[in-house]
Design a protein around this motif. Sequence first.
Motif, short mmCIF file in Angstrom:
data_model
loop_
_atom_site.label_atom_id
_atom_site.label_comp_id
_atom_site.label_asym_id
_atom_site.label_seq_id
_atom_site.Cartn_x
_atom_site.Cartn_y
_atom_site.Cartn_z
N PRO A 1 0.70 -1.04 0.07
CA PRO A 1 -0.04 -0.16 -0.17
C PRO A 1 0.83 1.55 -0.18
CG PRO A 1 0.02 -1.03 2.30
CD PRO A 1 0.81 -2.09 1.35
N PHE A 2 2.19 1.17 0.47
CA PHE A 2 2.88 2.42 0.46
C PHE A 2 3.82 2.71 -0.72
CE2 PHE A 2 2.32 1.24 5.18
CZ PHE A 2 1.07 1.73 5.36
N GLN A 3 3.76 1.86 -1.60
CA GLN A 3 4.76 1.98 -2.60
C GLN A 3 4.47 3.31 -3.50
OE1 GLN A 3 4.32 -1.09 -5.70
NE2 GLN A 3 2.07 -0.40 -6.21
N GLY A 4 5.63 4.01 -3.76
CA GLY A 4 5.52 5.25 -4.19
C GLY A 4 5.08 6.67 -3.34
N LEU A 5 4.97 6.25 -2.03
CA LEU A 5 4.65 7.55 -1.09
C LEU A 5 6.23 7.77 -0.48
CD1 LEU A 5 1.41 6.26 0.82
CD2 LEU A 5 1.58 7.48 -1.33
N ASP A 6 6.11 9.07 -0.32
CA ASP A 6 7.42 9.57 0.73
C ASP A 6 7.17 9.17 2.15
OD1 ASP A 6 5.83 11.75 1.60
OD2 ASP A 6 6.34 12.95 -0.01
N GLU A 7 8.27 9.34 2.86
CA GLU A 7 8.17 9.01 4.34
C GLU A 7 7.10 9.80 5.11
OE1 GLU A 7 9.88 6.22 5.53
OE2 GLU A 7 10.61 6.50 3.48
N GLU A 8 6.94 11.05 4.81
CA GLU A 8 5.81 11.69 5.53
C GLU A 8 4.24 11.19 5.21
OE1 GLU A 8 5.88 15.92 4.71
OE2 GLU A 8 3.87 16.43 5.74
N ASN A 9 4.04 10.85 3.76
CA ASN A 9 2.69 10.48 3.30
C ASN A 9 2.60 9.00 3.90
OD1 ASN A 9 1.68 12.74 2.24
ND2 ASN A 9 2.83 12.52 0.64
N LYS A 10 3.98 8.15 3.88
CA LYS A 10 3.73 6.89 4.28
C LYS A 10 3.07 6.83 5.74
CE LYS A 10 7.24 4.08 2.27
NZ LYS A 10 8.55 3.45 2.43
N ALA A 11 3.66 7.67 6.46
CA ALA A 11 3.28 7.83 8.08
C ALA A 11 1.90 8.27 8.13
CB ALA A 11 4.43 8.87 8.77
N LYS A 12 1.36 9.31 7.43
CA LYS A 12 0.20 9.59 7.43
C LYS A 12 -0.89 8.38 7.28
CE LYS A 12 0.13 14.60 6.19
NZ LYS A 12 0.13 15.48 5.36
N ALA A 13 -0.37 7.74 5.86
CA ALA A 13 -1.33 6.67 5.51
C ALA A 13 -1.43 5.54 6.45
CB ALA A 13 -0.77 6.34 3.83
N ALA A 14 -0.32 5.32 7.02
CA ALA A 14 -0.25 4.27 8.07
C ALA A 14 -1.13 4.28 9.10
CB ALA A 14 1.20 4.02 8.36
N ALA A 15 -1.12 5.76 9.82
CA ALA A 15 -1.94 6.04 11.16
C ALA A 15 -3.21 5.96 10.41
CB ALA A 15 -1.46 7.49 11.10
N TYR A 16 -3.50 6.36 9.17
CA TYR A 16 -5.03 6.43 8.81
C TYR A 16 -5.38 5.03 8.92
CZ TYR A 16 -9.08 6.78 5.46
OH TYR A 16 -10.08 6.89 4.91
N ILE A 17 -4.84 4.06 8.07
CA ILE A 17 -5.14 2.47 8.27
C ILE A 17 -5.28 2.00 9.34
CG2 ILE A 17 -4.49 0.21 7.46
CD1 ILE A 17 -2.83 1.74 5.07
N ALA A 18 -4.56 2.34 10.22
CA ALA A 18 -4.62 1.86 11.77
C ALA A 18 -5.86 2.37 12.61
CB ALA A 18 -3.43 2.00 12.43
N GLN A 19 -6.04 3.66 12.03
CA GLN A 19 -7.33 4.37 12.69
C GLN A 19 -8.63 3.86 12.24
OE1 GLN A 19 -8.02 8.25 11.47
NE2 GLN A 19 -10.00 8.06 12.43
N LYS A 20 -8.67 3.60 10.81
CA LYS A 20 -9.85 3.10 10.14
C LYS A 20 -10.34 1.76 10.09
CE LYS A 20 -12.27 5.54 7.92
NZ LYS A 20 -13.21 6.29 7.98
N ARG A 21 -9.20 0.53 10.63
CA ARG A 21 -9.19 -0.41 10.53
C ARG A 21 -10.36 -1.09 11.62
NH1 ARG A 21 -6.81 -5.61 12.82
NH2 ARG A 21 -6.00 -4.48 14.60
N GLN A 22 -10.60 -0.23 12.49
CA GLN A 22 -11.85 -0.84 13.70
C GLN A 22 -11.76 -2.25 13.97
OE1 GLN A 22 -14.40 1.90 11.63
NE2 GLN A 22 -14.02 3.64 13.09
N GLY A 23 -10.98 -2.92 14.16
CA GLY A 23 -11.12 -4.09 14.56
C GLY A 23 -11.45 -5.21 13.42
N ARG A 24 -11.31 -4.79 12.11
CA ARG A 24 -11.45 -5.58 10.97
C ARG A 24 -9.95 -6.41 10.51
NH1 ARG A 24 -13.64 -1.74 6.36
NH2 ARG A 24 -12.45 0.03 7.29
N THR A 25 -10.41 -7.32 10.12
CA THR A 25 -9.08 -8.27 9.61
C THR A 25 -8.13 -7.54 8.79
OG1 THR A 25 -10.32 -10.13 10.25
CG2 THR A 25 -8.18 -10.55 8.94
#
Lengths: 191, 266
Positions: free
Chosen positions: A144-168
């Motif tokens: 999922p993070f291919q082509g993202l710079d470090e800052e956007n990778k961190a943002k995207a990762a935090a977003y995924i972790a927050q939106k996962r909400q217990g899903r597999t």
Amino acid sequence: MAIDFRHVYKSFGEKDVLRDLSWKIEEGTCHILMGPSGSGKTTILRLLLGLETPSSGEISGLPKRSSAVFQEDRLLPGLSAEENIRAVLGRKVRREEIRENLSAVGLSPERRVPAGAFSGGMKRRLAIVRACMAGGSLIVLDEPFQGLDEENKAKAAAYIAQKRQGRTLVMATHDEADARLLGIPYEKLTM
Amino acid sequence: MNKGKKDDRKGQDVLTRLLSVALALLAWQAGAAAVNRSILLPTPLSVCRRLIALIGEDGFLPTLFFSLGRVSAGFLLGTALGLLLGALAGRYGLVETLLWPWMLVVKAVPVASFVVICLIWLKSRNLSVFIAFLVVLPVIYQNMLSGIRALDIKLAEMAAVFHMPFWRRVRYIVLPQLMPYLSSAGRTTVSMAWKAAIAAEIIGTPGGSIGKQVYLSKTYLDTDTLLAWTVVVVLMGGICEKLVALLIQKLGSHVGAPFADGGRTP
């Protein structure tokens, strides 16, 4: 319900991609598939999404609804970011909610710019937002993070972790640092 | 490219086209002067005069609408069936195999042969509907089939994973990819339909049609009238082509940006 791979083989023509894979994914857990290119990570993800069937063996417990970030972004190039999400989710989602989600990964919800004109990183982040906003008890992420710079990778990762909400969550990557960015406990399957 | 530059380019394009029309008219005038027999080749001016007189005649509009209605009916029927059969053939290989000999025959048999056969089967009044239909059908079918075959499987997989409803898939995934094929087919076939239908009317001479007027002009060696009606057919073909292009463009922008203003339901 757990997803259970039992002695799964998958071959394409003469080429064996998976050999005797037995693997269990408990509901609500996070799994990382690690391995070099061509090791079969994407094939496992496609099996999880029901886009492939095993050559032999059995997979049980696949959810009825899943969402995914594909290896390629697979966006609708003529539609804007907001329209891409609405094309998948329909009218049930409020515009403000879509805009909040786009902003969370650093995308300004430009109304008139078609996704086809986005940079690679913007397309990737839009694909992540689409997958996370869609329903389903399983989220599949292929690099999922291919082509993202470090800052956007961190943002995207935090977003995924927050939106996962217990899903597999099952994520394929060749770099374990990407998995650590999510900041959630995970199990690792090395190919 | 900014709007000013686009407008400049469009203006230049129109100017170039007008110049080429003027050159063609000059060549026609020079040819007519060289031949110097209006029965063989009248001048553009005399054809223009005859055309203006023709437009003023009582029978002009009924004749125009007679042929226009039949060409339109044939075009719409051919388009509808071509789209349907093309979609089915694209989805099911068996349908394509079953249709293959029919499409081959429709494409290969000369229009004149169909006209003669149809005159035995049909009233000559409806001949041009059937001929326009036959000309349009295989082209639309083939383009639809090619478009369906070229659909991006990856987007189809995305739609399947996200459980996009059928109509939303058609609108946002299938139609935008088919538009270039349909646009090209629609524009090509509308002029073809006019040409073939008028040719059929010239052979079948149904009362009240443009084809009958062209046939009578030939019989009376009234070349001015013959060419005036030909100009009418050319203009109608051009106008219909523009209308079809405009319609397809509207449809394309509609399926390309459905939520541009945030209010429309997918």
